[in-house]
Design an enzyme around this catalytic site. Structure first.
Site, PDB file in Angstrom:
ATOM      1  N   LYS A  13     -32.027  11.349  49.055  1.00  0.00           N
ATOM      2  CA  LYS A  13     -30.859  10.469  49.287  1.00  0.00           C
ATOM      3  C   LYS A  13     -29.565  11.290  49.341  1.00  0.00           C
ATOM      4  O   LYS A  13     -28.730  11.090  50.220  1.00  0.00           O
ATOM      5  CB  LYS A  13     -30.760   9.413  48.166  1.00  0.00           C
ATOM      6  CG  LYS A  13     -32.010   8.573  47.991  1.00  0.00           C
ATOM      7  CD  LYS A  13     -31.869   7.540  46.902  1.00  0.00           C
ATOM      8  CE  LYS A  13     -31.687   8.082  45.505  1.00  0.00           C
ATOM      9  NZ  LYS A  13     -32.854   8.819  44.949  1.00  0.00           N
ATOM     10  N   ARG A  88     -30.008  -0.337  41.725  1.00  0.00           N
ATOM     11  CA  ARG A  88     -31.215   0.243  41.161  1.00  0.00           C
ATOM     12  C   ARG A  88     -32.100  -0.794  40.493  1.00  0.00           C
ATOM     13  O   ARG A  88     -33.151  -0.460  39.950  1.00  0.00           O
ATOM     14  CB  ARG A  88     -30.818   1.270  40.128  1.00  0.00           C
ATOM     15  CG  ARG A  88     -31.437   2.612  40.429  1.00  0.00           C
ATOM     16  CD  ARG A  88     -30.734   3.622  39.623  1.00  0.00           C
ATOM     17  NE  ARG A  88     -31.426   4.851  39.570  1.00  0.00           N
ATOM     18  CZ  ARG A  88     -30.991   5.943  40.178  1.00  0.00           C
ATOM     19  NH1 ARG A  88     -29.925   5.932  40.935  1.00  0.00           N
ATOM     20  NH2 ARG A  88     -31.649   7.068  40.019  1.00  0.00           N
ATOM     21  N   ARG A 127     -35.115  21.849  42.266  1.00  0.00           N
ATOM     22  CA  ARG A 127     -33.703  21.659  42.653  1.00  0.00           C
ATOM     23  C   ARG A 127     -32.767  22.500  41.784  1.00  0.00           C
ATOM     24  O   ARG A 127     -32.887  22.533  40.567  1.00  0.00           O
ATOM     25  CB  ARG A 127     -33.315  20.185  42.535  1.00  0.00           C
ATOM     26  CG  ARG A 127     -31.829  19.972  42.831  1.00  0.00           C
ATOM     27  CD  ARG A 127     -31.487  18.531  43.039  1.00  0.00           C
ATOM     28  NE  ARG A 127     -31.981  17.657  41.998  1.00  0.00           N
ATOM     29  CZ  ARG A 127     -31.937  16.335  42.066  1.00  0.00           C
ATOM     30  NH1 ARG A 127     -31.442  15.738  43.125  1.00  0.00           N
ATOM     31  NH2 ARG A 127     -32.403  15.604  41.077  1.00  0.00           N
ATOM     32  N   ARG A 162     -30.152  20.404  36.794  1.00  0.00           N
ATOM     33  CA  ARG A 162     -29.754  19.150  36.144  1.00  0.00           C
ATOM     34  C   ARG A 162     -30.628  18.922  34.912  1.00  0.00           C
ATOM     35  O   ARG A 162     -31.839  19.111  34.978  1.00  0.00           O
ATOM     36  CB  ARG A 162     -29.918  17.977  37.123  1.00  0.00           C
ATOM     37  CG  ARG A 162     -28.640  17.645  37.870  1.00  0.00           C
ATOM     38  CD  ARG A 162     -28.838  16.651  38.973  1.00  0.00           C
ATOM     39  NE  ARG A 162     -29.536  15.424  38.637  1.00  0.00           N
ATOM     40  CZ  ARG A 162     -29.711  14.422  39.486  1.00  0.00           C
ATOM     41  NH1 ARG A 162     -29.222  14.485  40.708  1.00  0.00           N
ATOM     42  NH2 ARG A 162     -30.366  13.336  39.128  1.00  0.00           N
ATOM     43  N   ARG A 173     -38.308   9.205  34.786  1.00  0.00           N
ATOM     44  CA  ARG A 173     -37.483   8.719  35.911  1.00  0.00           C
ATOM     45  C   ARG A 173     -38.357   8.056  36.974  1.00  0.00           C
ATOM     46  O   ARG A 173     -37.985   7.017  37.530  1.00  0.00           O
ATOM     47  CB  ARG A 173     -36.698   9.881  36.521  1.00  0.00           C
ATOM     48  CG  ARG A 173     -35.586  10.384  35.611  1.00  0.00           C
ATOM     49  CD  ARG A 173     -35.045  11.710  36.074  1.00  0.00           C
ATOM     50  NE  ARG A 173     -34.389  11.659  37.362  1.00  0.00           N
ATOM     51  CZ  ARG A 173     -34.173  12.729  38.132  1.00  0.00           C
ATOM     52  NH1 ARG A 173     -34.577  13.917  37.745  1.00  0.00           N
ATOM     53  NH2 ARG A 173     -33.551  12.581  39.279  1.00  0.00           N
TER      54      ARG A 173
HETATM   55  P1  AP5 Z   1     -31.943  15.206  46.773  1.00  0.00           P
HETATM   56  O1  AP5 Z   1     -31.377  14.955  48.128  1.00  0.00           O
HETATM   57  O2  AP5 Z   1     -31.045  15.798  45.741  1.00  0.00           O
HETATM   58  O3  AP5 Z   1     -32.713  13.902  46.243  1.00  0.00           O
HETATM   59  P2  AP5 Z   1     -32.146  12.525  45.685  1.00  0.00           P
HETATM   60  O4  AP5 Z   1     -32.966  11.431  46.260  1.00  0.00           O
HETATM   61  O5  AP5 Z   1     -30.662  12.451  45.879  1.00  0.00           O
HETATM   62  O6  AP5 Z   1     -32.554  12.729  44.164  1.00  0.00           O
HETATM   63  P3  AP5 Z   1     -31.782  12.407  42.817  1.00  0.00           P
HETATM   64  O7  AP5 Z   1     -32.609  13.075  41.748  1.00  0.00           O
HETATM   65  O8  AP5 Z   1     -30.350  12.802  42.875  1.00  0.00           O
HETATM   66  O9  AP5 Z   1     -31.930  10.888  42.737  1.00  0.00           O
HETATM   67  P4  AP5 Z   1     -31.862  10.009  41.486  1.00  0.00           P
HETATM   68  O10 AP5 Z   1     -31.849   8.686  42.105  1.00  0.00           O
HETATM   69  O11 AP5 Z   1     -32.902  10.243  40.451  1.00  0.00           O
HETATM   70  O12 AP5 Z   1     -30.558  10.561  40.746  1.00  0.00           O
HETATM   71  P5  AP5 Z   1     -29.126   9.935  40.535  1.00  0.00           P
HETATM   72  O13 AP5 Z   1     -28.181  11.051  40.526  1.00  0.00           O
HETATM   73  O14 AP5 Z   1     -28.893   8.790  41.437  1.00  0.00           O
HETATM   74  O15 AP5 Z   1     -33.203  16.192  46.976  1.00  0.00           O
HETATM   75  C1  AP5 Z   1     -33.976  16.644  45.872  1.00  0.00           C
HETATM   76  C2  AP5 Z   1     -34.457  18.082  46.158  1.00  0.00           C
HETATM   77  O16 AP5 Z   1     -35.318  18.062  47.299  1.00  0.00           O
HETATM   78  C3  AP5 Z   1     -33.322  19.075  46.490  1.00  0.00           C
HETATM   79  O17 AP5 Z   1     -33.613  20.324  45.937  1.00  0.00           O
HETATM   80  C4  AP5 Z   1     -33.340  19.140  48.031  1.00  0.00           C
HETATM   81  O18 AP5 Z   1     -32.891  20.398  48.495  1.00  0.00           O
HETATM   82  C5  AP5 Z   1     -34.806  18.889  48.348  1.00  0.00           C
HETATM   83  N1  AP5 Z   1     -35.009  18.158  49.599  1.00  0.00           N
HETATM   84  C6  AP5 Z   1     -34.310  17.072  50.028  1.00  0.00           C
HETATM   85  N2  AP5 Z   1     -34.780  16.648  51.226  1.00  0.00           N
HETATM   86  C7  AP5 Z   1     -35.794  17.506  51.546  1.00  0.00           C
HETATM   87  C8  AP5 Z   1     -36.685  17.602  52.666  1.00  0.00           C
HETATM   88  N3  AP5 Z   1     -36.646  16.726  53.688  1.00  0.00           N
HETATM   89  N4  AP5 Z   1     -37.599  18.584  52.659  1.00  0.00           N
HETATM   90  C9  AP5 Z   1     -37.682  19.485  51.633  1.00  0.00           C
HETATM   91  N5  AP5 Z   1     -36.859  19.459  50.551  1.00  0.00           N
HETATM   92  C10 AP5 Z   1     -35.937  18.471  50.507  1.00  0.00           C
HETATM   93  O19 AP5 Z   1     -29.269   9.318  39.055  1.00  0.00           O
HETATM   94  C11 AP5 Z   1     -29.362  10.124  37.902  1.00  0.00           C
HETATM   95  C12 AP5 Z   1     -29.324   9.242  36.680  1.00  0.00           C
HETATM   96  O20 AP5 Z   1     -28.061   8.533  36.608  1.00  0.00           O
HETATM   97  C13 AP5 Z   1     -30.385   8.120  36.608  1.00  0.00           C
HETATM   98  O21 AP5 Z   1     -31.616   8.587  36.097  1.00  0.00           O
HETATM   99  C14 AP5 Z   1     -29.694   7.109  35.679  1.00  0.00           C
HETATM  100  O22 AP5 Z   1     -29.769   7.508  34.325  1.00  0.00           O
HETATM  101  C15 AP5 Z   1     -28.237   7.199  36.116  1.00  0.00           C
HETATM  102  N6  AP5 Z   1     -27.924   6.238  37.200  1.00  0.00           N
HETATM  103  C16 AP5 Z   1     -27.551   6.563  38.483  1.00  0.00           C
HETATM  104  N7  AP5 Z   1     -27.344   5.449  39.195  1.00  0.00           N
HETATM  105  C17 AP5 Z   1     -27.573   4.403  38.360  1.00  0.00           C
HETATM  106  C18 AP5 Z   1     -27.533   3.000  38.531  1.00  0.00           C
HETATM  107  N8  AP5 Z   1     -27.228   2.434  39.728  1.00  0.00           N
HETATM  108  N9  AP5 Z   1     -27.830   2.210  37.468  1.00  0.00           N
HETATM  109  C19 AP5 Z   1     -28.134   2.762  36.263  1.00  0.00           C
HETATM  110  N10 AP5 Z   1     -28.212   4.087  36.042  1.00  0.00           N
HETATM  111  C20 AP5 Z   1     -27.918   4.907  37.084  1.00  0.00           C
END
Ligand code: AP5
Length: 221
Positions: A13, A88, A127, A162, A173
């Site tokens: 994402k 979410r 990552r 992270r 997660r």
């Molecule tokens: P990346 O693009 O970083 O993946 P992502 O989907 O953004 O993953 P996140 O871990 O950031 O998502 P998340 O939803 O768990 O975290 P968030 O920050 O929202 O790619 C991942 C890796 O793969 C990278 O190394 C990249 O280079 C590689 N990659 C990408 N595309 C690729 C491809 N096509 N091929 C090969 N490699 C590839 O949330 C974190 C925490 O915050 C949550 O756990 C929760 O505690 C809190 N939180 C956030 N939002 C909420 C909410 N709405 N409500 C409640 N709590 C929340």
């Protein structure tokens, strides 16, 4: 463009949001990034959120909704937005619908970044983030030194992992995603907004399919 990127942790994402920003100039609104900023600033909210995030659980809806309401009120969001990591759960989706109704800016599409769970583990453990440029690397798929050239860190990234990308947190997660976030797939399918993009292809292929799925005009290379 007013879209949600929906998908499991590591589905890409954030990576795809960066390409959409570059191609279409629409801001990314990532609740994860907003929360990490609050943690880094050491605000009261940040202190409360850190323990929850490090455990791989979801932060309280009321906190996240307050942040989203504030962010959507900023002038750049009038051009559109990419919601990354929000909503979410069903309660957040219902609150979002109400909020966007008040703003007269309904969602145009919700894109499910569709990927097998076993790929995610490698993506998340691999990552690394440059603490100077914010650029995201992956020690397996896009290690430091891979293009494009980065002027901000002069191609000498100081890499961080992270806290929630530790192996012992990733399982939690993914479990939370299955239980609380995945039901949004049916919710948005019923609303006629769901688009599905295979997220296990290379980054550019995923981007091309994503643009097609949301009906965006071809992006300049
Ligand atoms: P990346 O693009 O970083 O993946 P992502 O989907 O953004 O993953 P996140 O871990 O950031 O998502 P998340 O939803 O768990 O975290 P968030 O920050 O929202 O790619 C991942 C890796 O793969 C990278 O190394 C990249 O280079 C590689 N990659 C990408 N595309 C690729 C491809 N096509 N091929 C090969 N490699 C590839 O949330 C974190 C925490 O915050 C949550 O756990 C929760 O505690 C809190 N939180 C956030 N939002 C909420 C909410 N709405 N409500 C409640 N709590 C929340």
């Amino acid at each position: 463009m007013r879209i949600v990127l929906l998908g499991a942790p590591g589905s890409g994402k954030g990576t795809q949001s960066q390409l959409l920003i570059k191609a279409y100039g629409v801001p990314q609104i990532s609740t994860g990034d907003l929360l990490r900023e609050a943690v880094a600033r050491g605000t009261e909210l940040g202190v409360r959120a850190k323990a929850v995030m490090d455990a791989g659980k979801l932060v309280d809806d009321s906190i996240v909704l307050g942040m989203i309401r504030e962010r959507l009120a900023q002038p750049d969001a009038a051009r559109g937005f990419i919601l990354d990591g929000f909503p979410r759960n069903i309660a957040q989706a219902e609150a979002l619908q109400k909020l966007l109704g008040e703003l007269g800016a309904p969602l145009e599409a919700v894109v499910l970044m569709d990927i097998e769970m076993d790929v995610l583990f490698k993506r998340l453990t691999g990552r690394r983030i440059c603490q100077d440029s914010g650029r995201v690397f992956n020690v397996f798929t896009s290690p430091p030194g891979s293009p494009p050239h980065c002027a901000r860190c002069n191609d000498m990234p100081r890499l961080l992992q992270r806290p929630d990308d530790r192996e012992e947190v990733i399982g939690k997660r993914l479990e939370v995603y299955e239980a609380q976030t995945k039901p949004l797939v049916d919710y948005y399918r019923a609303a006629g907004l769901l688009r599905i993009v295979a997220a296990d292809a290379d980054v550019q292929t995923v981007f091309d399919n994503l643009c097609r799925a949301v009906g965006a005009p071809p992006a300049a290379q």
